[in-house]
Design an enzyme around this catalytic site. Structure first.
Site, PDB file in Angstrom:
ATOM      1  N   GLU A  64     -17.673   2.164  79.320  1.00 17.07           N
ATOM      2  CA  GLU A  64     -17.454   0.894  79.999  1.00 17.07           C
ATOM      3  C   GLU A  64     -17.952   0.973  81.434  1.00 17.07           C
ATOM      4  O   GLU A  64     -17.539   1.830  82.207  1.00 17.07           O
ATOM      5  CB  GLU A  64     -15.968   0.520  79.989  1.00 17.07           C
ATOM      6  CG  GLU A  64     -15.688  -0.835  80.623  1.00 17.07           C
ATOM      7  CD  GLU A  64     -14.218  -1.203  80.619  1.00 17.07           C
ATOM      8  OE1 GLU A  64     -13.915  -2.404  80.666  1.00 17.07           O
ATOM      9  OE2 GLU A  64     -13.375  -0.293  80.574  1.00 17.07           O
ATOM     10  N   CYS A  87     -12.687  -7.931  81.936  1.00 18.18           N
ATOM     11  CA  CYS A  87     -12.389  -6.990  80.860  1.00 18.18           C
ATOM     12  C   CYS A  87     -12.998  -7.424  79.533  1.00 18.18           C
ATOM     13  O   CYS A  87     -13.356  -6.587  78.699  1.00 18.18           O
ATOM     14  CB  CYS A  87     -10.884  -6.790  80.720  1.00 18.18           C
ATOM     15  SG  CYS A  87      -9.953  -8.310  80.447  1.00 18.18           S
ATOM     16  N   LYS A  99       3.080  -5.260  90.647  1.00 18.34           N
ATOM     17  CA  LYS A  99       2.375  -4.227  91.409  1.00 18.34           C
ATOM     18  C   LYS A  99       0.890  -4.589  91.398  1.00 18.34           C
ATOM     19  O   LYS A  99       0.193  -4.371  90.423  1.00 18.34           O
ATOM     20  CB  LYS A  99       2.606  -2.850  90.772  1.00 18.34           C
ATOM     21  CG  LYS A  99       1.625  -1.743  91.205  1.00 18.34           C
ATOM     22  CD  LYS A  99       1.575  -1.506  92.678  1.00 18.34           C
ATOM     23  CE  LYS A  99       0.587  -0.377  93.013  1.00 18.34           C
ATOM     24  NZ  LYS A  99      -0.840  -0.788  92.898  1.00 18.34           N
TER      25      LYS A  99
END
Length: 495
Positions: free
Chosen positions: A399, A302, A193
């Site tokens: 973040e 990330c 996905k």
């Protein structure tokens, strides 16, 4: 500005009416809804993809279950050879794939070539090597013998089943390859996905996987909104989810997986990664390290650093030198080979970063460089350097996932370690020093899944990767991934 010319096959691919990839080929979605794919460098719609519905999810899961029954019985060496052929096809179609990726994500073309394609092929070859090396153990139980009987035991590693791979928008090709390679080499089937922002490249790779010899159903691709991923996680026909993305979404995915009959979950989440510069590092080395750690792909990695700690005696000249360097970056079209810094990947993320700039101003942080969107078409924001007032400031705790480097000074090395660990996250961190002995003493005190010394961000398939604390569960790469994609079965025999 001199953009490279798009290949004819790229232009043809973008003009397609993109459908779902199920059971070895493209199929029409049961849904009539579509999603726009927007080039973040130009704001232009470059394609439409299907927004899958519940019937499509069922069809993909049924396909993956059939694919698993066939693929899990394929000899390990054959599985490895399919991955090797796919790696060859990625390299053969390198420029096409890189251009598609740059058009959908805004990633500068040099990064698309080197990381999204070249590194993806490198990872495929590494995983292919594990195909014939997944093994169990033989054991001798210590059970009592009453009539001369004896015992032996062994363990088997068996594929977990149908894997759901939920892929983020920042490295949509390479991260998809990590997931499909992990699944396929262990004998699992997989449903990818992709992010609704960057769904195109993996659709092309799915075609190449069939050309490489992958049987129908072993790899399926469902495009659509976040609800498609949720439906796959909760589906009774899926056995594992591998998710890469934000911490809040990852926690939600983990909860859904646990509620869906304890579906296995690997969660590679983000966080608030730290880079600590010891006093012995010269300014030029530090500046190069900061750009590597925090500004590659506009900070949309990330593992990128967002919290930077430098000795109080050096922090002002360091930020001044960094500001000067950032001011000289060639900012432009990601299809221009001279460009060093491009747009962020979508308008939603650009607005999120604008919110962080507003928070910095509201908390009286000092904006040394940047701090606003750029006045040009596309989703551009300035590379930004901020000096925080205290460890409690928002930009040292939340973040940003963007090109924002927030600094705070320290006075002692003990304080540096405390500052680096003052976060609920723990994906990565880096230390920069000329004193290797000191670095090796400090590394065990840093709470992170990966600690780099004099480097940051770069990953190798032989080195396990994943987070501690709220930055995730499980590991990618190395041999560690095998634990997450197989079930351990014990067999005991009396004779």
């Amino acid at each position: 500005m001199t953009d490279i010319t798009l290949l004819p096959q790229v232009e043809a691919f973008l003009r397609r009416r993109h459908t779902l990839f199920i059971d070895g080929g493209y199929v029409q979605s049961h849904s009539s809804q579509t999603l726009e794919v927007i080039n973040p460098a130009t704001d232009q719609v470059i394609a439409h993809v299907a927004d899958a519905d519940a019937a499509d999810v069922d069809a993909a899961v049924e396909s993956a279950r059939r694919g698993f029954q066939q693929w899990s019985q394929v000899a390990p060496a054959v599985r490895g050879n399919v991955l090797l052929k796919l790696a060859d096809l990625l390299e053969r179609n390198r420029e096409e794939l890189a251009q598609i990726e740059t058009c959908q994500s805004g990633k500068i073309i040099q990064v698309s070539r080197a990381f999204e394609v070249d590194q993806a092929a490198h990872f495929l070859r590494y995983y292919a090597g594990w195909a014939t090396k997944i093994s169990g153990q033989t054991l001798t139980p210590s059970l009592p013998s009453f009539a001369g009987e004896r015992y032996t035991a062994f363990t088997l590693r068996e594929p977990v089943g149908v894997v759901v791979g939920i892929v983020p928008w920042n490295f949509s090709t390479m991260i998809a390859i990590w997931k499909l390679a992990s699944a396929l080499v262990t004998g699992c089937s997989i449903i990818i996905k992709p992010s609704e922002f960057t769904p195109l490249t993996i659709l092309r790779i799915a075609e190449l996987a069939v050309d490489a010899g992958l049987p129908a159903g072993a790899l399926n691709v469902l495009t659509g909104s976040g609800r498609v991923g949720q439906a796959l996680v909760e589906h009774p026909g899926t056995d594992k989810v591998s998710f890469t993305g934000s911490v809040p979404t990852g926690i939600a995915v983990g909860r859904s997986a646990a509620s869906a009959g304890l579906t296995r979950a690997t969660l590679e989440l983000g966080g608030k990664n730290s880079a600590g510069f010891l006093r012995d590092v010269d300014l030029d080395t530090a500046v190069n390290g900061i750009i590597e750690a925090g500004f590659l792909h506009s900070g949309q990695i990330c593992a990128a650093a967002e919290r930077f700690f430098a000795h109080r005696s050096q922090i002002e000249p360091l930020m001044a030198r960094l500001s000067e360097r950032l001011g000289k970056l060639h900012i432009g079209s990601p299809l221009d080979e001279r460009t060093e810094f491009g747009p962020v990947t979508n308008r939603q993320h650009q607005r999120k970063l604008e919110g962080f700039f507003a928070k910095a101003r509201a908390e009286n942080n000092t904006i040394i460089h940047g701090g606003k969107p750029m006045d040009r078409p596309g989703c551009y924001v300035e590379p930004t350097v901020i000096l925080a007032n205290s460890l409690n400031d928002s930009l040292l705790n939340e973040e940003t996932f963007g090109p924002i480097a927030t600094f705070l000074p320290y006075d002692t090395e003990e304080e540096l370690l405390a500052l680096m660990n003052h976060t609920p996250y723990g994906l990565s961190a880096s230390l920069w020093t000329n004193d290797l002995s000191k670095a090796l003493r400090m590394v065990p005190a840093i709470h992170a899944g990966t600690v780099w010394v004099n480097m940051h961000t770069l990953l190798d398939p032989a080195v396990p990767f994943g987070g501690v604390k709220s930055s995730g569960i499980g590991r990618e790469f190395g041999s560690a991934f095998i634990d997450d994609y197989t079930e351990l079965k014990s067999v005991m025999i009396r004779y």
